[in-house]
Write a protein that holds these residues in place. Sequence first.
Motif, PDB file in Angstrom:
ATOM      1  N   SER A 202       6.675   6.423  -8.527  1.00 27.70           N
ATOM      2  CA  SER A 202       5.746   5.516  -7.678  1.00 27.70           C
ATOM      3  C   SER A 202       6.432   5.375  -6.444  1.00 27.70           C
ATOM      4  CB  SER A 202       5.468   4.285  -8.405  1.00 27.70           C
ATOM      5  OG  SER A 202       5.077   3.226  -7.872  1.00 27.70           O
ATOM      6  N   ASN A 203       5.629   4.804  -5.367  1.00 23.45           N
ATOM      7  CA  ASN A 203       6.174   4.255  -4.227  1.00 23.45           C
ATOM      8  C   ASN A 203       6.632   2.986  -4.153  1.00 23.45           C
ATOM      9  OD1 ASN A 203       3.798   3.062  -3.892  1.00 23.45           O
ATOM     10  ND2 ASN A 203       3.453   3.955  -1.765  1.00 23.45           N
ATOM     11  N   ILE A 204       6.436   2.187  -5.180  1.00 21.92           N
ATOM     12  CA  ILE A 204       6.889   0.751  -5.164  1.00 21.92           C
ATOM     13  C   ILE A 204       8.202   0.152  -4.932  1.00 21.92           C
ATOM     14  CG2 ILE A 204       7.139   0.448  -7.810  1.00 21.92           C
ATOM     15  CD1 ILE A 204       5.396  -1.952  -7.753  1.00 21.92           C
ATOM     16  N   PHE A 205       9.089   1.289  -5.583  1.00 18.80           N
ATOM     17  CA  PHE A 205      10.277   1.122  -5.142  1.00 18.80           C
ATOM     18  C   PHE A 205      10.852   1.183  -3.740  1.00 18.80           C
ATOM     19  CE2 PHE A 205      10.214   2.561  -9.577  1.00 18.80           C
ATOM     20  CZ  PHE A 205      10.450   1.243 -10.282  1.00 18.80           C
ATOM     21  N   GLN A 206      10.371   2.229  -3.218  1.00 15.70           N
ATOM     22  CA  GLN A 206      10.793   2.216  -1.704  1.00 15.70           C
ATOM     23  C   GLN A 206       9.918   1.357  -0.917  1.00 15.70           C
ATOM     24  OE1 GLN A 206      12.465   4.665  -0.172  1.00 15.70           O
ATOM     25  NE2 GLN A 206      12.117   3.935   1.643  1.00 15.70           N
ATOM     26  N   LYS A 207       8.816   0.899  -1.474  1.00 13.04           N
ATOM     27  CA  LYS A 207       7.958  -0.012  -0.541  1.00 13.04           C
ATOM     28  C   LYS A 207       8.849  -1.708  -0.666  1.00 13.04           C
ATOM     29  CE  LYS A 207       3.839  -0.923   0.779  1.00 13.04           C
ATOM     30  NZ  LYS A 207       3.445  -0.529   2.296  1.00 13.04           N
ATOM     31  N   SER A 208       9.508  -1.667  -1.917  1.00 16.16           N
ATOM     32  CA  SER A 208      10.353  -2.889  -1.951  1.00 16.16           C
ATOM     33  C   SER A 208      11.203  -3.115  -1.092  1.00 16.16           C
ATOM     34  CB  SER A 208      10.787  -2.911  -3.601  1.00 16.16           C
ATOM     35  OG  SER A 208      11.697  -3.801  -3.701  1.00 16.16           O
ATOM     36  N   LEU A 209      11.869  -1.852  -0.849  1.00 10.65           N
ATOM     37  CA  LEU A 209      13.095  -1.591  -0.115  1.00 10.65           C
ATOM     38  C   LEU A 209      12.655  -2.009   1.488  1.00 10.65           C
ATOM     39  CD1 LEU A 209      15.155   1.136  -1.315  1.00 10.65           C
ATOM     40  CD2 LEU A 209      15.788  -1.213  -1.392  1.00 10.65           C
ATOM     41  N   GLU A 210      11.345  -1.320   1.838  1.00  3.29           N
ATOM     42  CA  GLU A 210      10.900  -1.571   3.200  1.00  3.29           C
ATOM     43  C   GLU A 210      10.589  -2.868   3.228  1.00  3.29           C
ATOM     44  OE1 GLU A 210       8.067   1.683   3.374  1.00  3.29           O
ATOM     45  OE2 GLU A 210       9.490   3.239   3.045  1.00  3.29           O
ATOM     46  N   GLU A 211      10.012  -3.578   2.656  1.00  2.00           N
ATOM     47  CA  GLU A 211       9.280  -4.638   2.673  1.00  2.00           C
ATOM     48  C   GLU A 211      10.304  -6.038   2.307  1.00  2.00           C
ATOM     49  OE1 GLU A 211       5.320  -5.275   1.554  1.00  2.00           O
ATOM     50  OE2 GLU A 211       4.678  -3.271   2.330  1.00  2.00           O
ATOM     51  N   ASN A 212      11.740  -5.456   1.998  1.00  2.00           N
ATOM     52  CA  ASN A 212      12.322  -6.510   1.420  1.00  2.00           C
ATOM     53  C   ASN A 212      12.014  -7.679   0.463  1.00  2.00           C
ATOM     54  OD1 ASN A 212      14.910  -7.465   1.571  1.00  2.00           O
ATOM     55  ND2 ASN A 212      14.698  -9.135   3.112  1.00  2.00           N
ATOM     56  N   VAL A 213      11.064  -7.110  -0.316  1.00  2.00           N
ATOM     57  CA  VAL A 213      10.644  -8.071  -1.542  1.00  2.00           C
ATOM     58  C   VAL A 213      10.938  -7.275  -2.861  1.00  2.00           C
ATOM     59  CG1 VAL A 213       8.791  -8.997  -0.049  1.00  2.00           C
ATOM     60  CG2 VAL A 213       8.233  -6.777  -1.455  1.00  2.00           C
TER      61      VAL A 213
ATOM     62  N   VAL B 139      10.367  -5.846  -6.565  1.00  2.00           N
ATOM     63  CA  VAL B 139       9.557  -4.892  -7.154  1.00  2.00           C
ATOM     64  C   VAL B 139       8.314  -5.860  -7.878  1.00  2.00           C
ATOM     65  CG1 VAL B 139       9.135  -3.077  -8.900  1.00  2.00           C
ATOM     66  CG2 VAL B 139      10.953  -2.909  -7.312  1.00  2.00           C
ATOM     67  N   TRP B 140       9.111  -6.718  -8.584  1.00  2.00           N
ATOM     68  CA  TRP B 140       7.954  -7.651  -9.255  1.00  2.00           C
ATOM     69  C   TRP B 140       6.762  -8.383  -8.573  1.00  2.00           C
ATOM     70  CZ3 TRP B 140       6.257  -7.856 -13.744  1.00  2.00           C
ATOM     71  CH2 TRP B 140       5.503  -8.928 -14.328  1.00  2.00           C
ATOM     72  N   GLN B 141       7.460  -8.929  -7.279  1.00  2.00           N
ATOM     73  CA  GLN B 141       6.364  -9.393  -6.169  1.00  2.00           C
ATOM     74  C   GLN B 141       5.310  -8.513  -5.803  1.00  2.00           C
ATOM     75  OE1 GLN B 141       9.627 -10.833  -3.557  1.00  2.00           O
ATOM     76  NE2 GLN B 141       8.702 -12.759  -3.605  1.00  2.00           N
ATOM     77  N   LEU B 142       5.787  -7.095  -5.715  1.00  2.00           N
ATOM     78  CA  LEU B 142       4.931  -6.079  -5.244  1.00  2.00           C
ATOM     79  C   LEU B 142       3.906  -5.913  -6.381  1.00  2.00           C
ATOM     80  CD1 LEU B 142       6.869  -3.372  -3.324  1.00  2.00           C
ATOM     81  CD2 LEU B 142       5.011  -4.759  -2.243  1.00  2.00           C
ATOM     82  N   SER B 143       4.503  -5.873  -7.439  1.00  2.00           N
ATOM     83  CA  SER B 143       3.633  -5.610  -8.583  1.00  2.00           C
ATOM     84  C   SER B 143       2.417  -6.700  -8.810  1.00  2.00           C
ATOM     85  CB  SER B 143       4.264  -5.476 -10.069  1.00  2.00           C
ATOM     86  OG  SER B 143       4.916  -6.782 -10.283  1.00  2.00           O
ATOM     87  N   CYS B 144       2.477  -7.737  -8.345  1.00  2.00           N
ATOM     88  CA  CYS B 144       1.304  -8.869  -8.444  1.00  2.00           C
ATOM     89  C   CYS B 144       0.489  -8.338  -7.411  1.00  2.00           C
ATOM     90  CB  CYS B 144       2.081 -10.133  -8.201  1.00  2.00           C
ATOM     91  SG  CYS B 144       3.103 -10.764  -9.414  1.00  2.00           S
ATOM     92  N   ASN B 145       0.548  -7.519  -6.297  1.00  2.00           N
ATOM     93  CA  ASN B 145      -0.326  -7.164  -5.306  1.00  2.00           C
ATOM     94  C   ASN B 145      -1.618  -6.333  -5.790  1.00  2.00           C
ATOM     95  OD1 ASN B 145       1.150  -8.629  -3.735  1.00  2.00           O
ATOM     96  ND2 ASN B 145       2.085  -6.758  -2.449  1.00  2.00           N
ATOM     97  N   PHE B 146      -2.668  -6.407  -5.343  1.00  2.00           N
ATOM     98  CA  PHE B 146      -3.573  -5.733  -5.923  1.00  2.00           C
ATOM     99  C   PHE B 146      -3.540  -4.313  -6.092  1.00  2.00           C
ATOM    100  CE2 PHE B 146      -7.661  -3.368  -5.199  1.00  2.00           C
ATOM    101  CZ  PHE B 146      -8.469  -3.663  -6.309  1.00  2.00           C
TER     102      PHE B 146
END
Length: 135
Positions: free
Chosen positions: A96-107, A109-116
Amino acid sequence: MLKDDTKIADAAIFDFGGFVDKIANYLKISDLIIVPTTRDKLALLKTYETLKIIESINKNIIIVVTKNKNHFQDETFKMLEKINKNQYKTFLLNESNIFQKSLEENVSVWQLSCNFAYKNKTITVQYKELLDFFN
């Protein structure tokens, strides 16, 4: 570089990058050893070799398989059964790109997982299962 007189904090995470020689003292005092791997056959062979070394020192081990593909889940578990024999708790984390996105957005993974975009994805369920294990 850890030295023999390195003071260990009550809550510490060490990443030994697959090199288990010279870290027996740290393995002995660890509450939990997380062995990450991928479903690649060579990586699983290395995981098997690593488990044999680690489990002779400390059996508080979990295995986390990263970059799994959803349609390979059953096959991954079959491959793991051969090396793990269901001895250690195993978690799958799909690619998944969720881990890379977490680093890029400085949030987190759990916060991102709540996104639609991630709300109903398998990776979100897998990640929550892993986090729940620690609670």
